[in-house]
Design a protein around this motif. Sequence first.
Motif, PDB file in Angstrom:
ATOM      1  N   HIS A  17     -18.562  -8.443  -0.784  1.00 43.70           N
ATOM      2  CA  HIS A  17     -17.883  -7.395   0.282  1.00 43.70           C
ATOM      3  C   HIS A  17     -16.410  -8.315   0.391  1.00 43.70           C
ATOM      4  O   HIS A  17     -15.284  -8.141   1.471  1.00 43.70           O
ATOM      5  N   THR A  18     -15.586  -8.587  -1.192  1.00 42.78           N
ATOM      6  CA  THR A  18     -14.040  -8.392  -1.235  1.00 42.78           C
ATOM      7  C   THR A  18     -13.644  -7.682  -1.286  1.00 42.78           C
ATOM      8  O   THR A  18     -14.117  -6.678  -2.165  1.00 42.78           O
ATOM      9  N   TYR A  19     -12.794  -6.730  -1.269  1.00 46.12           N
ATOM     10  CA  TYR A  19     -11.549  -5.632  -1.112  1.00 46.12           C
ATOM     11  C   TYR A  19     -10.062  -5.611  -1.481  1.00 46.12           C
ATOM     12  O   TYR A  19     -10.663  -7.049  -1.342  1.00 46.12           O
ATOM     13  N   ASP A  20      -9.901  -5.015  -1.967  1.00 49.78           N
ATOM     14  CA  ASP A  20      -8.486  -4.478  -2.732  1.00 49.78           C
ATOM     15  C   ASP A  20      -8.062  -3.692  -2.084  1.00 49.78           C
ATOM     16  O   ASP A  20      -8.455  -2.641  -2.081  1.00 49.78           O
ATOM     17  N   ILE A  21      -6.890  -3.918  -0.521  1.00 57.40           N
ATOM     18  CA  ILE A  21      -6.276  -2.860   0.263  1.00 57.40           C
ATOM     19  C   ILE A  21      -5.118  -2.942  -0.441  1.00 57.40           C
ATOM     20  O   ILE A  21      -4.837  -4.281   0.220  1.00 57.40           O
ATOM     21  N   SER A  22      -4.125  -1.556  -0.285  1.00 53.90           N
ATOM     22  CA  SER A  22      -3.505  -1.872  -0.176  1.00 53.90           C
ATOM     23  C   SER A  22      -3.313  -0.006  -0.190  1.00 53.90           C
ATOM     24  O   SER A  22      -3.239   0.946   0.360  1.00 53.90           O
ATOM     25  N   ASN A  23      -1.508  -0.249   0.089  1.00 51.52           N
ATOM     26  CA  ASN A  23      -0.963   1.119   0.080  1.00 51.52           C
ATOM     27  C   ASN A  23      -1.333   2.313  -0.670  1.00 51.52           C
ATOM     28  O   ASN A  23      -1.564   2.542  -1.106  1.00 51.52           O
ATOM     29  N   LYS A  24      -1.436   3.584   0.195  1.00 55.50           N
ATOM     30  CA  LYS A  24      -2.045   4.500  -0.749  1.00 55.50           C
ATOM     31  C   LYS A  24      -0.598   5.698  -1.531  1.00 55.50           C
ATOM     32  O   LYS A  24      -0.970   6.021  -2.064  1.00 55.50           O
ATOM     33  N   HIS A  25       0.607   5.276  -0.718  1.00 56.53           N
ATOM     34  CA  HIS A  25       1.397   6.307  -1.250  1.00 56.53           C
ATOM     35  C   HIS A  25       2.431   5.679  -2.203  1.00 56.53           C
ATOM     36  O   HIS A  25       2.666   4.027  -1.810  1.00 56.53           O
ATOM     37  N   ARG A  26       2.843   6.116  -3.038  1.00 55.93           N
ATOM     38  CA  ARG A  26       3.995   5.846  -3.465  1.00 55.93           C
ATOM     39  C   ARG A  26       5.222   6.852  -3.530  1.00 55.93           C
ATOM     40  O   ARG A  26       6.485   6.272  -3.274  1.00 55.93           O
ATOM     41  N   LEU A  27       5.353   7.422  -3.268  1.00 53.18           N
ATOM     42  CA  LEU A  27       6.807   8.546  -2.656  1.00 53.18           C
ATOM     43  C   LEU A  27       6.743   9.188  -1.552  1.00 53.18           C
ATOM     44  O   LEU A  27       5.730   9.164  -1.349  1.00 53.18           O
ATOM     45  N   GLY A  28       7.938   9.066  -1.234  1.00 50.66           N
ATOM     46  CA  GLY A  28       7.865  10.015   0.040  1.00 50.66           C
ATOM     47  C   GLY A  28       8.127   9.106   0.516  1.00 50.66           C
ATOM     48  O   GLY A  28       8.415   8.538   2.471  1.00 50.66           O
ATOM     49  N   TYR A  29       7.604   7.577   0.979  1.00 50.38           N
ATOM     50  CA  TYR A  29       8.318   6.320   1.735  1.00 50.38           C
ATOM     51  C   TYR A  29       9.016   5.510   1.353  1.00 50.38           C
ATOM     52  O   TYR A  29       8.897   5.005  -0.076  1.00 50.38           O
ATOM     53  N   SER A  30       9.686   4.888   1.683  1.00 49.21           N
ATOM     54  CA  SER A  30      10.569   3.414   1.503  1.00 49.21           C
ATOM     55  C   SER A  30       9.354   2.080   1.205  1.00 49.21           C
ATOM     56  O   SER A  30       9.051   2.762   1.880  1.00 49.21           O
ATOM     57  N   GLU A  31       9.807   1.514   0.115  1.00 47.52           N
ATOM     58  CA  GLU A  31       9.460   0.513  -0.050  1.00 47.52           C
ATOM     59  C   GLU A  31       9.010  -0.550   1.260  1.00 47.52           C
ATOM     60  O   GLU A  31       7.806  -0.645   1.299  1.00 47.52           O
ATOM     61  N   VAL A  32      10.138  -0.819   2.092  1.00 53.70           N
ATOM     62  CA  VAL A  32       9.864  -1.107   3.287  1.00 53.70           C
ATOM     63  C   VAL A  32       8.150  -0.763   4.077  1.00 53.70           C
ATOM     64  O   VAL A  32       7.685  -1.826   4.563  1.00 53.70           O
ATOM     65  N   GLN A  33       8.714   0.813   3.983  1.00 53.72           N
ATOM     66  CA  GLN A  33       7.299   1.237   5.415  1.00 53.72           C
ATOM     67  C   GLN A  33       6.299   1.308   5.093  1.00 53.72           C
ATOM     68  O   GLN A  33       5.315   0.814   5.855  1.00 53.72           O
ATOM     69  N   LEU A  34       6.405   1.307   3.270  1.00 53.34           N
ATOM     70  CA  LEU A  34       4.598   0.920   2.277  1.00 53.34           C
ATOM     71  C   LEU A  34       4.189  -0.299   3.020  1.00 53.34           C
ATOM     72  O   LEU A  34       3.096  -0.262   3.353  1.00 53.34           O
ATOM     73  N   VAL A  35       5.268  -1.240   2.760  1.00 48.63           N
ATOM     74  CA  VAL A  35       5.190  -3.115   3.103  1.00 48.63           C
ATOM     75  C   VAL A  35       4.277  -3.095   4.513  1.00 48.63           C
ATOM     76  O   VAL A  35       3.303  -3.341   4.783  1.00 48.63           O
ATOM     77  N   GLN A  36       5.056  -2.040   5.177  1.00 52.22           N
ATOM     78  CA  GLN A  36       5.159  -2.055   6.930  1.00 52.22           C
ATOM     79  C   GLN A  36       3.493  -1.400   7.235  1.00 52.22           C
ATOM     80  O   GLN A  36       2.757  -2.675   7.819  1.00 52.22           O
ATOM     81  N   THR A  37       3.370  -1.015   6.519  1.00 45.89           N
ATOM     82  CA  THR A  37       1.850  -0.066   6.727  1.00 45.89           C
ATOM     83  C   THR A  37       0.853  -0.581   6.090  1.00 45.89           C
ATOM     84  O   THR A  37      -0.529  -0.731   7.151  1.00 45.89           O
ATOM     85  N   MET A  38       1.457  -1.857   5.349  1.00 45.79           N
ATOM     86  CA  MET A  38       0.315  -2.474   4.412  1.00 45.79           C
ATOM     87  C   MET A  38      -0.247  -3.270   5.784  1.00 45.79           C
ATOM     88  O   MET A  38      -1.667  -3.752   6.086  1.00 45.79           O
ATOM     89  N   ILE A  39       0.648  -3.475   5.521  1.00 45.98           N
ATOM     90  CA  ILE A  39       0.487  -5.119   6.803  1.00 45.98           C
ATOM     91  C   ILE A  39      -0.094  -4.639   7.945  1.00 45.98           C
ATOM     92  O   ILE A  39      -1.049  -5.036   8.630  1.00 45.98           O
ATOM     93  N   ASP A  40       0.157  -3.820   8.919  1.00 42.36           N
ATOM     94  CA  ASP A  40      -0.427  -3.193   9.461  1.00 42.36           C
ATOM     95  C   ASP A  40      -1.381  -2.963   9.753  1.00 42.36           C
ATOM     96  O   ASP A  40      -2.174  -2.428  11.151  1.00 42.36           O
ATOM     97  N   GLY A  41      -1.796  -2.272   8.707  1.00 40.54           N
ATOM     98  CA  GLY A  41      -3.134  -1.654   8.601  1.00 40.54           C
ATOM     99  C   GLY A  41      -4.635  -2.692   8.402  1.00 40.54           C
ATOM    100  O   GLY A  41      -5.537  -2.539   8.611  1.00 40.54           O
ATOM    101  N   VAL A  42      -3.388  -3.784   7.402  1.00 42.82           N
ATOM    102  CA  VAL A  42      -4.613  -4.835   7.007  1.00 42.82           C
ATOM    103  C   VAL A  42      -5.201  -5.325   8.386  1.00 42.82           C
ATOM    104  O   VAL A  42      -5.985  -5.491   8.433  1.00 42.82           O
ATOM    105  N   ASN A  43      -4.119  -5.477   9.009  1.00 39.24           N
ATOM    106  CA  ASN A  43      -4.501  -6.119  10.705  1.00 39.24           C
ATOM    107  C   ASN A  43      -6.123  -5.272  10.891  1.00 39.24           C
ATOM    108  O   ASN A  43      -6.180  -5.616  11.922  1.00 39.24           O
ATOM    109  N   THR A  44      -5.485  -4.489  11.120  1.00 38.39           N
ATOM    110  CA  THR A  44      -6.033  -3.557  12.377  1.00 38.39           C
ATOM    111  C   THR A  44      -7.870  -3.191  11.489  1.00 38.39           C
ATOM    112  O   THR A  44      -8.306  -3.827  11.965  1.00 38.39           O
ATOM    113  N   LEU A  45      -7.845  -3.787   9.873  1.00 35.87           N
ATOM    114  CA  LEU A  45      -9.487  -3.486   9.610  1.00 35.87           C
ATOM    115  C   LEU A  45      -9.677  -4.944   9.695  1.00 35.87           C
ATOM    116  O   LEU A  45     -10.840  -4.700   9.825  1.00 35.87           O
TER     117      LEU A  45
END
Length: 708
Positions: free
Chosen positions: A673-701
Amino acid sequence: AKGSSANGGLSSFPTIKSTHSLVAKHVTKEKWDKLHEHKTATSGFTLAKAIACAVEFDNQHCGIYAGDWDSYKDFSDVFDPIIQEYHGISADAKHTSDMDFSKITGNVNPDAPVHSTRIRVGRSIDGFGLSPGITKEQRLGVESLFKTASANFKDELAGTYYPLTGMDDTVRQQLVDDHFLFMSGDRNLTVAGMERDWPEGRGIFHNKDKTFLVWVNEEDQLRIISMEKGGDVLGVFKRLAGGIQAVGDSVKAESGKDFMLDEKYGYVHSCPTNLGTGMRASVHIDLPGWTAHGVDKLKARCEELSLQPRGTRGESGGQTGHTYDISNKHRLGYSEVQLVQTMIDGVNKLYEEDLELQKKQLEFPNIQSAHSLVAKHVTKEKWDKLCKHTTKTAGFTLAKAIACAVEFDNQHCGIYAGDWDSYKDFADVFDPIIQEYHGISADAKHTSDMDFSKITGNVNPDAPVHSTRIRVGRSIDGFGLSPGITKEQRLGVESLFKTASANFKDELAGTYYPLTGMDETVRQQLVDDHFLFMSGDRNLTVAGMERDWPEGRGIFHNKDKTFLVWVNEEDQLRIISMEKGGDVLGVFKRLAGGIQAVGDSVKAESGKDFMLDEKYGYVHSCPTNLGTGMRASVHIDLPGWTAHGVDKLKARCEELSLQPRGTRGESGGQTGHTYDISNKHRLGYSEVQLVQTMIDGVNTLYKEDLEL
Ligand code: ADP
Ligand code: ADP
Ligand code: MG
């Protein structure tokens, strides 16, 4: 050697792991019971020792070796049927040698792209054991006799004997790399008993030009070799004929001894597959047409022509690029002259066919991944316009770029770039694919932002996060990208990075470890601990990224393995920050500093920048990584979601702009039940945005997981 194979006196019938081997077929319980207690006179060899490889390994075709000439006679109940079946000869066949080179017709076509030609035979001196059984004293006797005898060689054949014992390691490695010298460590030879007392009694003789060589006490007592650059097979055969004669005459003059020559089986070798001529006449030749057509088809064609294809790093070495070692398939049942003629004729045929196949490559390909972006955007019209173009930096083609979509039926994207030029020269294809994949408009521009002070919050410290890892890819301008990079460029990237990495300071300071020569247990441990990449991914192979493996690849890491750089895997550089626990912000900070250090240091050493495209950001070999090239992931336990259903977790990740993977890497698959959860996008968003999305999404999950 382990198990029963090492125990020559074991009396119970052994379990033969190579169940489809000739040994399994012909070493019956009855024959075993009759022969297993016998010891040969010359070197005390036993049937158990002879069949050690078939017992120990599950992949042997033949699986038997002789420890002396007696073995062939004393264990003939076993050897005879195996030899007859392997070589396809009758029980009463007799062998006749013929080294009369004047009988050869023609030669390899001088237009054929042949790098080098080599012909070898094995010879054994009567009275001594063969490598699997030879005693220490006999081995030293062979060496000392050959050394004395070799001092008599004249003219072109004159040279020096160099024992392995005491040889400088850089000299030794250079001889191996230049295809002149054998090496130790082959598991077959070890289990067969041929590496006992290594390296004592072994060595190499060669003339000044290294065109006439003799290996001493490797798989055979003597391997006599003639080789040179280019494709003059006839010339190489002539020199070999003279060389064999000189060795035989001189050994006879010094000791009165002859080569072991059997009426039925010709020249005696330790491996029954080499009996007869013991001759392998090979060329290293480029066959790009056949490579594109498929290596399996090349193998089948060689079979028809009585040829055998190998990789160019020796029998156990494996294939790289489009250069092959093509040699005669047979050893026994044909004379040396016949075998060389067959090789010359067959190589000429393969070369002719290769030219045809190269032409065929310009035909519009059958794209097996019918639903891929390649199938949609590589139209016949675009193909016809672009198929002949070769890029400047790495000589890349559209055919190479779309190889994965053509070869596999499961690609979503299916295209790779072989250099920065590929994105520009094949823009008619790449542009619409990139826009569709990343959901960006034709005039979008990429902006990077690594300013970690803009991140709000962090992953909840209560969440069961095992580890955090963020990676980006970076490519250094002027070199090709992995699918197209040339050998020289790959080594250039490695050497530049190695020098640059010596400048890293403080927490980032560390060491570069090349894959070549890395201890196998160390390598496997780095893979198991999630630090290192590995070879064998079929996508990467078909995309051309495993050519010349493992040369030029390696890993840099700091003392704590929290800052790492992969060199020449899917990207020239993968820069990685990782650590136990869920401090994503901390990992991102270290990454920002690390990327800066790599960039600055590469620039200082070479004046070169990272490839940075106005529209597509940092250039990567895979268009799906364009932009940031960043994947920020945590390994997290989600037992609630696992019970709820993995498909539902996938859908939820999609909504949160996240991507779930298994924890053994992209091609590895899911466990527990262990998963590798990461940001989906690479292009169209900055690195800061992608890390923020990952942090927020992992907290939600995590919150939802507790509810579930
Ligand atoms: P063998 O059948 O003699 O044991 P291997 O396949 O083990 O041959 O190769 C022994 C060495 O000889 C390797 O380093 C290999 O690259 C080299 N070699 C074989 N054929 C050629 C050739 N035609 N040109 C250059 N080197 C060759
Ligand atoms: P990439 O996208 O960097 O190519 P892969 O999925 O191929 O990533 O994984 C590369 C390696 O990194 C694998 O060994 C994988 O287990 C490891 N890895 C990825 N994310 C993490 C993480 N958060 N913690 C520990 N190891 C990780
Ligand atoms: Mg060999």
